[in-house]
Write a protein that holds these residues in place. Structure first.
Motif, mmCIF file in Angstrom:
data_model
loop_
_atom_site.group_PDB
_atom_site.id
_atom_site.type_symbol
_atom_site.label_atom_id
_atom_site.label_comp_id
_atom_site.label_asym_id
_atom_site.label_seq_id
_atom_site.Cartn_x
_atom_site.Cartn_y
_atom_site.Cartn_z
ATOM 1 N N GLY A 1 0.816 -1.232 -0.014
ATOM 2 C CA GLY A 1 -0.051 -0.034 0.133
ATOM 3 C C GLY A 1 0.955 1.348 0.028
ATOM 4 O O GLY A 1 2.024 1.404 0.442
ATOM 5 N N GLY A 2 0.278 2.313 -0.540
ATOM 6 C CA GLY A 2 1.219 3.684 -0.494
ATOM 7 C C GLY A 2 0.676 4.528 0.371
ATOM 8 O O GLY A 2 0.127 4.477 1.391
ATOM 9 N N ASP A 3 1.002 6.046 0.187
ATOM 10 C CA ASP A 3 0.845 6.864 1.031
ATOM 11 C C ASP A 3 -0.753 7.074 1.444
ATOM 12 O O ASP A 3 -0.936 7.851 2.553
ATOM 13 C CB ASP A 3 1.449 8.464 0.659
ATOM 14 C CG ASP A 3 2.891 8.362 0.822
ATOM 15 O OD1 ASP A 3 3.614 7.233 1.442
ATOM 16 O OD2 ASP A 3 3.571 9.014 0.492
ATOM 17 N N ASN A 4 -1.383 6.640 0.616
ATOM 18 C CA ASN A 4 -3.015 6.831 0.889
ATOM 19 C C ASN A 4 -3.740 5.714 1.737
ATOM 20 O O ASN A 4 -4.936 5.537 1.813
ATOM 21 C CB ASN A 4 -3.773 6.926 -0.369
ATOM 22 C CG ASN A 4 -3.447 8.081 -1.114
ATOM 23 O OD1 ASN A 4 -3.276 9.215 -0.581
ATOM 24 N ND2 ASN A 4 -3.279 8.088 -2.476
ATOM 25 N N GLN A 5 -2.860 4.694 2.249
ATOM 26 C CA GLN A 5 -3.322 3.599 3.081
ATOM 27 C C GLN A 5 -2.493 3.702 4.256
ATOM 28 O O GLN A 5 -1.114 3.617 4.526
ATOM 29 C CB GLN A 5 -3.192 2.260 2.390
ATOM 30 C CG GLN A 5 -4.315 2.097 1.147
ATOM 31 C CD GLN A 5 -3.502 1.414 -0.144
ATOM 32 O OE1 GLN A 5 -2.543 1.758 -0.900
ATOM 33 N NE2 GLN A 5 -3.997 0.179 -0.393
ATOM 34 N N ASN A 6 -3.381 3.778 5.261
ATOM 35 C CA ASN A 6 -2.990 3.753 6.779
ATOM 36 C C ASN A 6 -2.250 2.406 7.232
ATOM 37 O O ASN A 6 -1.151 2.268 7.697
ATOM 38 C CB ASN A 6 -3.426 4.487 7.698
ATOM 39 C CG ASN A 6 -3.770 5.768 7.176
ATOM 40 O OD1 ASN A 6 -2.700 6.749 7.266
ATOM 41 N ND2 ASN A 6 -4.968 6.346 7.191
ATOM 42 N N VAL B 1 1.794 -0.865 -5.125
ATOM 43 C CA VAL B 1 2.108 0.300 -4.554
ATOM 44 C C VAL B 1 2.771 0.241 -3.321
ATOM 45 O O VAL B 1 2.204 -0.714 -2.179
ATOM 46 C CB VAL B 1 0.715 1.058 -4.534
ATOM 47 C CG1 VAL B 1 0.900 2.025 -3.682
ATOM 48 C CG2 VAL B 1 0.072 1.029 -5.823
ATOM 49 N N GLY B 2 3.821 0.754 -3.056
ATOM 50 C CA GLY B 2 4.633 0.679 -1.779
ATOM 51 C C GLY B 2 4.702 1.776 -1.096
ATOM 52 O O GLY B 2 4.237 2.811 -1.259
ATOM 53 N N ASP C 1 4.483 5.658 -2.192
ATOM 54 C CA ASP C 1 4.018 5.910 -3.584
ATOM 55 C C ASP C 1 2.654 6.525 -3.418
ATOM 56 O O ASP C 1 1.904 6.292 -2.377
ATOM 57 C CB ASP C 1 3.715 4.403 -4.071
ATOM 58 C CG ASP C 1 5.116 4.021 -4.624
ATOM 59 O OD1 ASP C 1 5.803 4.673 -4.825
ATOM 60 O OD2 ASP C 1 5.378 2.698 -4.575
ATOM 61 N N ASP D 1 -7.298 4.363 1.647
ATOM 62 C CA ASP D 1 -8.488 4.175 2.665
ATOM 63 C C ASP D 1 -9.732 4.839 2.594
ATOM 64 O O ASP D 1 -9.585 6.042 1.881
ATOM 65 C CB ASP D 1 -7.801 4.575 4.005
ATOM 66 C CG ASP D 1 -6.514 3.549 4.322
ATOM 67 O OD1 ASP D 1 -6.635 2.621 4.000
ATOM 68 O OD2 ASP D 1 -5.930 3.787 5.357
#
Lengths: 399, 492
Positions: free
Chosen positions: A190-195, B380-381, B384, B394
């Motif tokens: 996950g990227g910056d949009n997933q906590n 997606v890391g 990113d 989220d």
């Protein structure tokens, strides 16, 4: 003493380093074995010269040619590519990649969202522990689960580590195979949009995840104190956002905010709140069955650059290459010794070539140890290769 | 038809009664058919199988059904019935080894059609990938519907012999099997030991116990071994077929048909743009005509003056596709990046990649912009912010963002609900309607298609008042646009 290092001195120092200190013989034996059954000359090397001039598709057939090439071009950085069906300088774009070590690249910049001591290119003893954990988990997985044996661990020169698997099966693994191994190892997504980046579901935990958690547990409390993951309100907020259950989240928030800053104490309180909550809510807490494990993994588990592993012909910095920015040698280390490594004891070209440098003696010793570590891996690889070829020969006689 | 007949001629050719040739509903298609058929039948069989493969793709993408789930299979079989392909419906519904005339005829058609499509789809890497992915889905779906007895016969017919591990060996590792294998009733199952690379899909998902390079699989996991073998075999045969295309295409009657199949299903890949878009307009386009995935990349770039590799690739190729020229692209990225770094660093480290995207560096390939499926399935890391916002965000963050854009509560609620159900492309379509105050319900499959549709509205080509009246033709074509990039098995 990195401070004394001056990039402008590289052109003078590198030829001496390559002749006197770079383990040319072992290096060539490692690559020869790792290219078999293709000849060494089908392996791509690439050089980065001064001012970022890039030379690709180079190759050598023996140690003598390596020495000549190194002296002639004086590369600031040395990268290793794949094994082709022909000499890469001839084939260029038409050449077909036949094999390549299975490689892993772990870089501390990928830990920036969890580490608090340093950011970006910086690295210190505290965040080095992330690398220790990564190395131990990946090494165990490769050996125990995948049965690989020829595994080389290399310091990347600044803020990360590389791993090279030279077993025949690993070298000839195709792209989907590499992708599968990478995904097997990859738990943080996950990227910056997933906590919340780790989702373990609510069924049994896979054996490899359990083993990883045992390893993390050895370091977790120390890391918690070093990094103070939850000590400020920003950091605490990150933890709270990982709790999907609203009731639990607000309980944790209320309790932890009114506590002293210590992350370790806050963690312990969190654990007891979590336990009470799951005990009381019974079946409703199935969704957060592995919340504690998920948090530990998000904070500590290896963060791979999967694209490096998945790519068949990704170039990767060679062992014993010099990092042009830090002057440090990409030393080979034993995974069992990763936790004892001290960053300022990693030899740099400067102190190795300057007798009067204060670190000279120690850096020389460490350089010798690194070469010895390299030798050990190469010797066992040579043995394994000999056995494999003998078996292959027997097989073909039988037919 | 006998594309590699010379190589295979050592094997028994397909003669004799249909019962001998087609003993089982499920085939591995190892031997090509050699009988003569009419051109008409050739064409019909080809088109029918394309319809079959397409319905598999539709079930996953447009309907958003989980692959191999009950609803997914039901949808496909229902689709086959409505299209009048009863014989495929029959083969897919319950694979068996019965020998009625209808069974045998269905198998014969299945066999011939598969080989015809190999000829149509061996031409390019992208077509091959699409074909292999669909055929594998079909194979797995049919295997899953097989009953115990049929499975055993299938193994026997295909010479698949595996010996299970001994009870002692099993009891030693039973603890790990229980932890790592997602089946109930491990105690009563036989386990088999295969090399890990034979079951990569299980390895990838961590659904198998691994030790010393071996995977310990239960009987029902054999579909992984089989499909891996089938995939390898199919890929090789397609490569061989491609080499022999010249010989086949001497018959001109076949050429047009085979190429026609290909053309009607490769569609636009948006790798070259029709119009030129000035970069000065990007800020307003981002709001009015970009899908959310690109809008968020654009905004991130404006705020942070930097994007990581995945973001640069996804956004850079999109910009190329909508018509930003190479020179403008370089200028655009340079202006942002040099707010943080010096010009020298940009030219050395980033300008290359921009030119690369336009096919001016490296392998000089003119890269296509990413389709929705590629973006949805991308890695997606940490750090990113590319990917698909409906998948890689989220829900809370997504909701805040939409509120920040000033959409009305009802539209936001709709988008969020659909996102939660995992229908990412449908959510994107709702976003489109919210932005354009329309009710088109487009099938969005490609960010560049989104952009073009939006431009049509902006230019007045499409009237927003038209409600629910989606022209069927373009939608169908779009379904196909995104298929060339995808490969579900690599994602699963």
């Amino acid at each position: 003493m990195v401070g004394h290092y001056d990039e402008n001195m590289l052109p003078e120092m590198l030829p001496i380093y390559y002749t006197r200190l770079f383990p040319q013989n072992i290096f060539c034996r490692w690559l020869t074995c790792g290219s078999s059954p293709q000849p060494l000359s089908n392996r791509e090397l690439s050089f980065t010269l001064a001012d970022d001039v890039y030379l690709r598709y180079l190759s050598i057939s023996n140690q003598k040619e390596l020495q000549t090439l190194l002296q002639k071009k004086c590369p600031h950085k040395l990268d290793i590519g794949a094994v082709y069906n022909t000499k890469p300088s001839i084939g260029r774009h038409d050449a077909v990649v036949l094999s390549r070590e299975l490689v892993f690249d772990i870089d501390l910049t990928d830990y920036d969202e969890v580490r608090t001591c340093c950011q970006e290119a910086k690295v210190c003893e505290k965040c080095w522990k992330f690398m220790v954990i990564a190395c131990e988990i990946i090494d165990k997985t490769l050996k125990e689960d995948f049965g690989f044996q020829s595994i080389l661990w290399v310091f990347s020169g600044r803020r990360g580590i590389h791993c090279w698997v030279s077993d025949y099966e690993a070298r000839t693994l195709d792209s989907p195979g590499r992708g599968a191994v990478a995904d097997y190892l990859c738990l943080i997504m996950g990227g910056d949009n997933q906590n919340k980046k780790v989702h373990l579901g609510s069924d049994n935990l896979h054996s490899s995840i359990r083993r990883a958690l045992t390893i993390i547990d050895k370091y977790f409390e120390q890391l918690l104190q070093d990094q103070e993951f939850f000590s400020t309100s920003d950091r605490l907020d990150k933890l709270l956002k990982m709790i999907p259950d609203e009731t639990l989240r607000s309980q944790v928030q209320k309790n932890l905010e009114s506590m002293p800053d210590s992350s370790l104490e806050r963690w312990k309180t969190f654990l007891s709140l979590y336990e009470n909550y799951t005990r009381e809510s019974g079946n409703n807490s199935r969704k957060i069955r592995y919340l504690v494990e998920e948090i530990k993994i998000q904070y500590c588990y290896p963060r791979l650059d999967v694209n490096v592993t998945k790519g068949f012909n990704h170039l990767l910095k060679s062992p014993f290459s010099i990092h042009p920015k830090t002057g440090k040698v990409s030393v080979v280390f034993k995974p069992s010794n990763a936790k004892n490594m001290k960053l300022d004891e990693i030899p740099s070209i400067y102190s190795l070539l300057d007798d009067s440098a204060p670190d000279n003696a120690q850096h020389e010793t460490n350089m010798r140890t690194a070469v010895k570590n390299f030798q050990e891996v190469v010797f066992s690889l040579e043995k394994a290769e000999a056995i494999r070829r003998k078996n292959d020969a027997n097989m073909s006689i039988e037919f | 038809m006998d594309l590699n007949i010379r190589r295979k001629s050592t094997k028994v050719p397909l003669t004799g009664s249909l019962v001998e040739t087609y003993p089982h509903d499920l085939q591995m298609y190892k031997i090509p058919p050699i009988e003569d058929i009419t051109l008409q039948e050739f064409e019909n069989l080809a088109l029918e199988r394309v319809t079959l493969l397409r319905s598999l793709a539709t079930a996953t993408t447009l309907k958003g059904l989980r692959m191999y789930s009950e609803e997914w299979t039901d949808y496909v079989i229902g689709e086959l019935r409505t299209q009048g392909l009863k014989y495929y419906a029959k083969l897919c519904e319950k694979s068996s080894c019965a020998t009625t005339e209808a069974d045998l005829q269905a198998r014969r058609k299945d066999h011939i059609a598969h080989f015809i499509l190999r000829l149509a789809y061996c031409r390019t890497e992208e077509l091959r990938r699409w074909f292999v992915a669909r055929e594998l889905e079909l194979f797995k779906m049919r295997f899953a519907t097989m009953r115990g007895e049929a499975i055993e016969t299938f193994f026997k017919l295909n010479n698949l012999c595996y010996t299970s591990i001994t009870d002692e060996e099993k009891s030693e590792i039973i603890h790990y099997l229980r932890e790592s294998t997602p089946h109930p009733n491990i105690e009563n199952m036989k386990f088999y030991k295969v090399k890990f690379y034979e079951v990569l899909d299980l390895v990838k998902m961590r659904k198998v116990y691994l030790s010393g390079g071996y995977a310990y699989i239960a009987h029902k996991d054999f579909i992984s071994v089989l499909s891996a073998q089938y995939r390898t075999q199919l890929k090789q045969s397609l490569a061989v077929a491609c080499h022999h295309l010249g010989e086949i295409e001497q018959d001109e009657r076949l050429v047009s048909l085979l190429k026609g199949l290909h053309q009607s299903y490769s569609g636009n890949d948006y790798s070259s743009a029709k119009a030129v878009i000035p970069i000065e307009n990007l800020d307003s386009f981002a709001v009015k005509s970009f899908p959310l995935c690109m809008r968020q990349l654009h905004e991130q770039l404006r705020v942070a003056h930097h994007l990581r590799h995945g973001g640069r690739l996804q956004y850079g190729l999109f910009l190329k596709g909508i018509g930003v020229t190479l020179e403008d692209s370089l200028r655009f990225w340079r202006e942002e990046f040099t707010k943080l770094m010096d010009l020298d660093k940009f030219e050395k480290q980033y300008a290359y990649n921009v030119r690369y995207n336009y096919g001016k560096e490296g392998s000089k390939k003119n890269y296509s912009p990413f389709s929705c499926l590629k973006i949805i399935n991308t890695t997606v890391g940490p750090g990113d912010c590319h990917g698909c916002p409906y998948k890689h965000c989220d829900v809370g963050i997504l909701k805040n963002r939409l509120q920040g854009y000033g959409f009305d509560t009802q539209a936001i609620g709709e988008i969020i609900d659909i996102t939660k159900k995992g229908h990412f492309q449908v959510a994107c379509s709702k976003y489109f309607d919210a932005v354009h105050h329309s009710d088109l319900g487009l099938g969005i499959n490609h960010p560049n298609q989104y952009f073009e549709e939006s431009q049509k509205i902006a230019k007045g080509d499409v009237k927003v008042e038209i409600k629910k009246e989606v022209k069927s033709a373009p939608v169908k074509k779009e379904v196909v646009d995104e298929l060339d990039e995808m490969d579900f098995d690599e994602v699963m």
